[in-house]
Enzyme design. Structure first.
Site, PDB file in Angstrom:
ATOM      1  N   GLU A  76      26.977  19.449 -15.506  1.00 17.93           N
ATOM      2  CA  GLU A  76      27.495  20.681 -16.077  1.00 17.93           C
ATOM      3  C   GLU A  76      28.755  21.126 -15.339  1.00 17.93           C
ATOM      4  O   GLU A  76      29.549  21.901 -15.856  1.00 17.93           O
ATOM      5  CB  GLU A  76      26.423  21.757 -15.913  1.00 17.93           C
ATOM      6  CG  GLU A  76      26.397  22.806 -16.957  1.00 17.93           C
ATOM      7  CD  GLU A  76      25.031  23.477 -16.944  1.00 17.93           C
ATOM      8  OE1 GLU A  76      24.262  23.220 -17.874  1.00 17.93           O
ATOM      9  OE2 GLU A  76      24.736  24.225 -16.006  1.00 17.93           O
ATOM     10  N   GLN A 106      13.331  19.994 -20.210  1.00 15.75           N
ATOM     11  CA  GLN A 106      14.744  20.292 -20.397  1.00 15.75           C
ATOM     12  C   GLN A 106      15.546  19.068 -20.840  1.00 15.75           C
ATOM     13  O   GLN A 106      15.481  18.024 -20.208  1.00 15.75           O
ATOM     14  CB  GLN A 106      15.339  20.812 -19.094  1.00 15.75           C
ATOM     15  CG  GLN A 106      16.837  21.073 -19.185  1.00 15.75           C
ATOM     16  CD  GLN A 106      17.326  21.934 -18.045  1.00 15.75           C
ATOM     17  OE1 GLN A 106      17.545  21.445 -16.952  1.00 15.75           O
ATOM     18  NE2 GLN A 106      17.469  23.212 -18.303  1.00 15.75           N
ATOM     19  N   PHE A 134      28.911  27.560 -13.526  1.00 13.86           N
ATOM     20  CA  PHE A 134      27.876  26.676 -14.058  1.00 13.86           C
ATOM     21  C   PHE A 134      27.175  27.399 -15.205  1.00 13.86           C
ATOM     22  O   PHE A 134      27.257  28.625 -15.306  1.00 13.86           O
ATOM     23  CB  PHE A 134      26.850  26.356 -12.956  1.00 13.86           C
ATOM     24  CG  PHE A 134      26.705  24.895 -12.680  1.00 13.86           C
ATOM     25  CD1 PHE A 134      27.649  24.223 -11.936  1.00 13.86           C
ATOM     26  CD2 PHE A 134      25.619  24.184 -13.183  1.00 13.86           C
ATOM     27  CE1 PHE A 134      27.523  22.864 -11.677  1.00 13.86           C
ATOM     28  CE2 PHE A 134      25.487  22.823 -12.931  1.00 13.86           C
ATOM     29  CZ  PHE A 134      26.438  22.162 -12.179  1.00 13.86           C
ATOM     30  N   LEU A 179      23.881  11.091 -16.484  1.00 19.72           N
ATOM     31  CA  LEU A 179      24.326  12.472 -16.621  1.00 19.72           C
ATOM     32  C   LEU A 179      25.809  12.686 -16.342  1.00 19.72           C
ATOM     33  O   LEU A 179      26.360  12.132 -15.412  1.00 19.72           O
ATOM     34  CB  LEU A 179      23.529  13.341 -15.649  1.00 19.72           C
ATOM     35  CG  LEU A 179      23.646  14.824 -15.951  1.00 19.72           C
ATOM     36  CD1 LEU A 179      22.813  15.176 -17.158  1.00 19.72           C
ATOM     37  CD2 LEU A 179      23.252  15.646 -14.760  1.00 19.72           C
ATOM     38  N   HIS A 184      15.999  15.629 -18.921  1.00 16.54           N
ATOM     39  CA  HIS A 184      16.596  15.856 -17.601  1.00 16.54           C
ATOM     40  C   HIS A 184      15.653  16.457 -16.576  1.00 16.54           C
ATOM     41  O   HIS A 184      15.635  16.056 -15.421  1.00 16.54           O
ATOM     42  CB  HIS A 184      17.787  16.784 -17.800  1.00 16.54           C
ATOM     43  CG  HIS A 184      18.576  17.043 -16.560  1.00 16.54           C
ATOM     44  ND1 HIS A 184      19.194  16.040 -15.859  1.00 16.54           N
ATOM     45  CD2 HIS A 184      18.854  18.177 -15.894  1.00 16.54           C
ATOM     46  CE1 HIS A 184      19.824  16.549 -14.813  1.00 16.54           C
ATOM     47  NE2 HIS A 184      19.622  17.855 -14.811  1.00 16.54           N
ATOM     48  N   HIS A 193      19.281  17.923 -21.107  1.00 17.35           N
ATOM     49  CA  HIS A 193      20.621  18.296 -20.658  1.00 17.35           C
ATOM     50  C   HIS A 193      21.595  17.917 -21.758  1.00 17.35           C
ATOM     51  O   HIS A 193      21.512  16.812 -22.299  1.00 17.35           O
ATOM     52  CB  HIS A 193      20.944  17.537 -19.365  1.00 17.35           C
ATOM     53  CG  HIS A 193      22.143  18.066 -18.648  1.00 17.35           C
ATOM     54  ND1 HIS A 193      23.407  17.999 -19.177  1.00 17.35           N
ATOM     55  CD2 HIS A 193      22.269  18.688 -17.450  1.00 17.35           C
ATOM     56  CE1 HIS A 193      24.260  18.543 -18.320  1.00 17.35           C
ATOM     57  NE2 HIS A 193      23.594  18.971 -17.268  1.00 17.35           N
ATOM     58  N   ARG A 204      15.398  25.819 -17.123  1.00 20.81           N
ATOM     59  CA  ARG A 204      16.001  25.975 -15.799  1.00 20.81           C
ATOM     60  C   ARG A 204      17.513  26.074 -15.887  1.00 20.81           C
ATOM     61  O   ARG A 204      18.142  25.318 -16.624  1.00 20.81           O
ATOM     62  CB  ARG A 204      15.647  24.767 -14.925  1.00 20.81           C
ATOM     63  CG  ARG A 204      16.424  24.724 -13.629  1.00 20.81           C
ATOM     64  CD  ARG A 204      16.007  23.592 -12.748  1.00 20.81           C
ATOM     65  NE  ARG A 204      16.486  22.292 -13.185  1.00 20.81           N
ATOM     66  CZ  ARG A 204      17.689  21.776 -12.888  1.00 20.81           C
ATOM     67  NH1 ARG A 204      18.553  22.477 -12.181  1.00 20.81           N
ATOM     68  NH2 ARG A 204      18.022  20.574 -13.302  1.00 20.81           N
ATOM     69  N   ARG A 246      21.392  25.533 -20.890  1.00 21.13           N
ATOM     70  CA  ARG A 246      21.312  24.156 -21.395  1.00 21.13           C
ATOM     71  C   ARG A 246      20.587  24.012 -22.719  1.00 21.13           C
ATOM     72  O   ARG A 246      20.997  23.229 -23.576  1.00 21.13           O
ATOM     73  CB  ARG A 246      20.597  23.287 -20.360  1.00 21.13           C
ATOM     74  CG  ARG A 246      21.472  23.067 -19.180  1.00 21.13           C
ATOM     75  CD  ARG A 246      20.781  22.341 -18.082  1.00 21.13           C
ATOM     76  NE  ARG A 246      21.730  22.210 -16.979  1.00 21.13           N
ATOM     77  CZ  ARG A 246      21.431  21.715 -15.805  1.00 21.13           C
ATOM     78  NH1 ARG A 246      20.213  21.281 -15.558  1.00 21.13           N
ATOM     79  NH2 ARG A 246      22.347  21.633 -14.875  1.00 21.13           N
TER      80      ARG A 246
END
Ligand SMILES: Cc1cc2nc3c(=O)[nH]c(=O)nc-3n(C[C@H](O)[C@H](O)[C@H](O)COP(=O)(O)OP(=O)(O)OC[C@H]3O[C@@H](n4cnc5c(N)ncnc54)[C@H](O)[C@@H]3O)c2cc1C
Ligand code: SF4
Ligand code: SF4
Ligand code: FES
Lengths: 234, 578
Positions: B254, B239, B119, B251, B351, B241, B392, B285
């Site tokens: 990831e 954030q 990830f 979404l 996100h 994404h 994050r 991200r």
């Protein structure tokens, strides 16, 4: 394009009887029916009530009946319904209507809780994970997709006649734990659904499988339970 | 409308996502708990989480909690509180084993252990190369954990009040002693009297136009805390994404890149090689989102338009079906594309909120001086521990929810039994009744949806992946104008009692408008670029002036700003390259 939506309306506080109301909405072919419902609510008639949350088919909130078929409004695109002269939107059948498209799901959740939707792992708790083979895990692959939208239950002809029938989704959740290799109460679980209102209530109409928005082989799963009952309990 | 329902419990937990449910599991045995949620527990936003939950189990390749902690600190661009990151990383393996014991059906390796995958930002040896740290159940990890924790609550006989919205906190002499909630079925006002309240109300991505967040993510809990004069922390860090489905924001996890998916521009070039040479498409991200925006700005978006391609075609049908089946089906349903054959058009989507209610390591909400507010706890996305700092890492949120949700529960079990019950003020729900009456009396003006749309567009345009002083100030002017309009002319088209979603959305809009302003004020005050906060006019990170948390709070009617030091224990700040 412009579409007509014919929507079921009922407010038990003021209406003596349900009625239908027609709205005209502009929409793109690739938009969701949920977008249309929102546009109606936001631009034309704030009194229209329905549930929604995730908007992309993972929470189960916006299950309704569209042109006679139970489905998620957020997963049904305008182009899928535009052939109809009027898009008919109604609440899930078999449930009590609380307001417009909002139905009382408490009896449904009650049945889900009844199947004890939690793992009983026994007294020995290992330090790390319990091992489970990839094949054992694979047995659960399809049933863990269930989002408790209740489309299946609303479409099941047996449920419609007999409200004691556990119904497809609760049986899917029973399957989830019956076939988890880590669970220690398989027999007890099988016994609980070995009744006429449990697994044997299902008469293989396949309606549940046809409507399930997560493409879970519901009927097949129920039949697996029946087979397991024969194998383990008889 | 005028009926009053009074409930008395030891604690009230608001929100039934993973944070609220994990706290409930912890407290159910020792305290009398009420769980209130806007939605049925299994419909909470946590169920949308796809990719996985991070823990250095080392099931696939060597890994360690120190590397996880380092990645978390670096991922957060050194704004992460390192004491919190240490708790998170050290507790991760325990937390995941616990979930497994509760019944979460993680995918498995051939030897029967929990399977793991790569990830963004997860590395071995302090940044050397990607490592497989994300534990997952196909691409519906959040959903199965949610279902499992809900099952645990069923087993414990937890009392749930579904479809009730908390619309105020009851605060007496600085002590939080309950909440006011509105029942959607009937519009009845309920008063919950408790010794402690845990807010687990999730994020507020709905401040922005394009978002992966659900409709319920309107930040109500965060708004209420702010309205009562308590501080919010690091609200500028939003954030984006990198891979939202173009135009929709839904979404694409990831995990798609973790499994080998690649981003490409109009020339078919794998452009992440230029921006993050070591870990490429698996950079953090913020880095990937900025890279996509740069490609688009420089005319290398697909057909010169505002999206790029996420290419999964080389992964093969079988791998897609086994590990990425939900997102394959989203792509099929919403775009009519088969990801095994064609690339997916993607663009950054709002996100996750790194900022929120300032808390300590036990989930206790803090005041401006950093002292625990008696009776108030917060956990999950609505809280800021701060474990995610300025950005994050993927899979660290689910971990945050179960680690800090549990800790908040433990702290309540330890403290609440000896706490006194503060008497309920006689007029506890007065303010709420007035607020509702005000909303219901106007019969014409502007509909909530119109104001919300304008807010979301403005925030998207001027407070997105890139920001500037002039843009933020313009947006602030717009948002304050919208707040005025809200006060003076918002009206409900429907004033009935049953499932009045019109009323619900109007109340939520007040949260959104307030949080929009708070985000903008915080962002304007941080004249540097760090993590997800990227300023065109101040492109460098400035540790000398800004290596601190932002606090924002309301004093009378004025917004005030403050700062709070960052906890730095093991890792000294250094330039962040991937
Ligand atoms: C599409 C998507 C994929 C993601 N994938 C991952 C992933 O793979 N790994 C990862 O670590 N993170 C992931 N995340 C992030 C993570 O899912 C969220 O941060 C997390 O679920 C937030 O959980 P929560 O418990 O704080 O709140 P939520 O799950 O958002 O729950 C909030 C709860 O509060 C309730 N609530 C809100 N307001 C009120 C009110 N006024 N009154 C009563 N109840 C209220 C809601 O009903 C809900 O029950 C993902 C996020 C998204 C959007
Ligand atoms: S297959 Fe069984 S459960 Fe499904 S609709 Fe038919 S009778 Fe109902
Ligand atoms: S089995 Fe399918 S239709 Fe039935 S509740 Fe689950 S997801 Fe919905
Ligand atoms: S809104 Fe969640 S399934 Fe449709």
């Amino acid at each position: 394009m412009e579409l007509s939506f014919k929507i079921f309306r009922y407010d038990p506080q003021v209406d003596r009887e349900p009625r239908y109301e027609v709205y005209r909405v502009r929409a793109e072919a690739t938009e969701r029916v949920l977008d249309c419902l929102n546009r109606i609510k936001w631009e034309q008639d704030g009194s229209l009530s329905f549930r929604m949350s995730c908007g992309h088919g993972v929470c189960g909130s916006d299950a309704v009946r569209i042109n006679g078929r139970c489905a998620l409004a957020c997963q049904t695109l305008v182009k899928d319904v535009a052939q109809a002269e009027e898009v008919l939107v109604e609440p899930l059948p078999s449930f009590r209507v609380l307001k417009d498209l909002v139905v009382d799901l408490e009896p449904f959740f009650e049945k889900v809780r009844w199947v004890q939707p939690y793992l009983v792992g026994g007294n020995h708790v290992p330090e790390k994970e319990r091992l489970q083979s990839a094949e054992e895990r694979k047995k659960l692959d399809q049933v863990i997709r269930c989002i408790l939208c209740a489309c299946c239950v609303a479409s099941c002809p047996v449920t419609a006649e007999n409200d004691r029938f556990l119904g497809p989704a609760p049986l899917v959740w029973a399957f989830r734990y019956i076939f988890d290799s880590r669970d220690r109460e398989k027999e007890k679980r099988l016994r609980a659904v070995d009744t006429q209102d449990g697994a044997w209530g299902c008469r293989n109409h396949f309606e549940c499988t046809r409507v399930c928005p997560k493409e879970i082989p519901v009927t097949k799963s129920i039949n697996f339970i029946k087979r397991e009952i024969e194998k383990v309990l008889r | 409308m005028s009926e009053r329902y009074l409930h008395t419990h030891d604690v009230v937990i608001v929100g039934s996502g993973l944070a609220g449910l994990r706290a409930a599991v912890e407290t159910a045995g020792c305290l009398d708990v009420a769980l209130i949620s806007k939605v049925f527990p299994t419909r909470s936003h946590s169920g949308a989480a796809q990719g996985g939950i991070a823990a250095a189990l080392g099931n696939e390749e060597p890994d360690s909690w120190e590397w996880h902690m380092f990645d978390t600190v670096k991922g957060g661009d050194y704004l992460t509180d390192q004491d919190a990151a240490e708790v998170l990383a050290r507790d991760a393996a325990r937390a995941v084993y616990e979930l497994e014991h509760m019944g979460v059906p993680f995918n498995r390796n051939p030897n029967g252990t929990i399977a793991q995958r790569a990830f963004g930002g997860h590395t071995r040896h302090f940044g050397e190369a990607p490592v497989k740290r994300a534990c997952y159940a196909a691409d519906r990890t959040g959903r199965v954990i949610l279902d499992t924790l809900y099952g645990q609550c069923v087993q414990r006989g937890l009392h749930v009040y579904p479809e009730l919205s908390v619309v105020d906190l009851v605060v007496r002499d600085g002590i939080v002693c309950g909440v006011i909630a509105l029942d959607w079925a009937t519009a009845a006002v309920h008063v919950f009297h408790a010794k402690a309240v845990l807010l687990a109300t999730g994020g507020f991505g709905k401040v922005f136009k394009t978002t992966s967040n659900c409709f319920a993510n309107t930040g109500d809990g965060v708004f209420l805390v702010y309205r009562h004069g308590f501080p919010l922390q690091d609200m500028e860090f939003v954030q984006f994404h990198p891979t939202g489905i173009y135009g929709l924001g839904v979404l694409i996890s990831e995990a798609a890149r973790g499994e080998g998916g690649v981003l490409r521009n109009r020339h078919g070039e794998r452009f992440m090689e230029r921006y993050a040479p070591t870990i490429k498409d698996l950079a953090a991200r913020d880095v990937v989102s900025r890279a996509i925006m740069k490609e688009i700005q420089e005319g290398r978006g697909i057909d010169g338009r505002d999206f790029v391609h996420l290419d999964l075609t080389h992964l093969g049908r079988e791998r897609l079906a086994e590990r990425l089946s939900d997102i394959s089906s989203f792509v099929r349903i919403y775009l009519g594309i088969d990801p095994a054959h064609a690339p997916i058009p993607v663009q950054p989507t709002c996100h996750y909120m790194m900022g929120g209610i300032s808390t300590d390591l036990h989930g206790r909400a803090l005041d401006v001086q950093g002292r625990p507010i008696p009776g108030l706890y917060a956990a999950g996305e609505c809280a800021c521990v701060s474990v995610h700092g300025a950005n994050r890492l993927g899979c660290n949120s689910l971990l945050d929810l179960v680690v800090f949700g549990r800790r908040a529960g433990q702290d309540m079990c330890a403290r609440v039994p000896t706490m006194d019950r503060s008497p309920l003020p006689a007029d506890a729900e007065e303010a709420t009744r007035e607020r509702l009456a005000r909303l219901r009396e106007r019969t014409q003006g502007v509909r909530p949806a119109v104001l919300r749309e304008r807010l979301q567009r403005e925030m998207m345009e001027r407070c997105g992946v890139y920001r500037s002083q002039s843009g933020l100030e313009k947006a602030l002017e717009t948002v304050r104008g919208l707040q005025e309009e809200y006060r003076h002319s918002v009206y409900l088209d429907y004033r009935g009692d049953r499932y009045n979603t019109d009323l619900m959305e109007a109340l939520e809009l007040e949260s959104l408008l307030t949080l929009g302003e708070v985000i903008l004020v915080s962002a304007a005050s941080r004249r540097e670029s760090r993590g997800a906060h990227s300023r065109e006019d101040f492109p460098q990170r400035d540790d000398h002036n800004f290596l601190h948390h932002t606090l924002v709070y309301r004093d009378e009617e004025k917004i005030r700003l403050g700062t709070k030091p960052v906890s730095i224990t093991r890792f000294q700040p250094k330039p962040r390259v991937y």
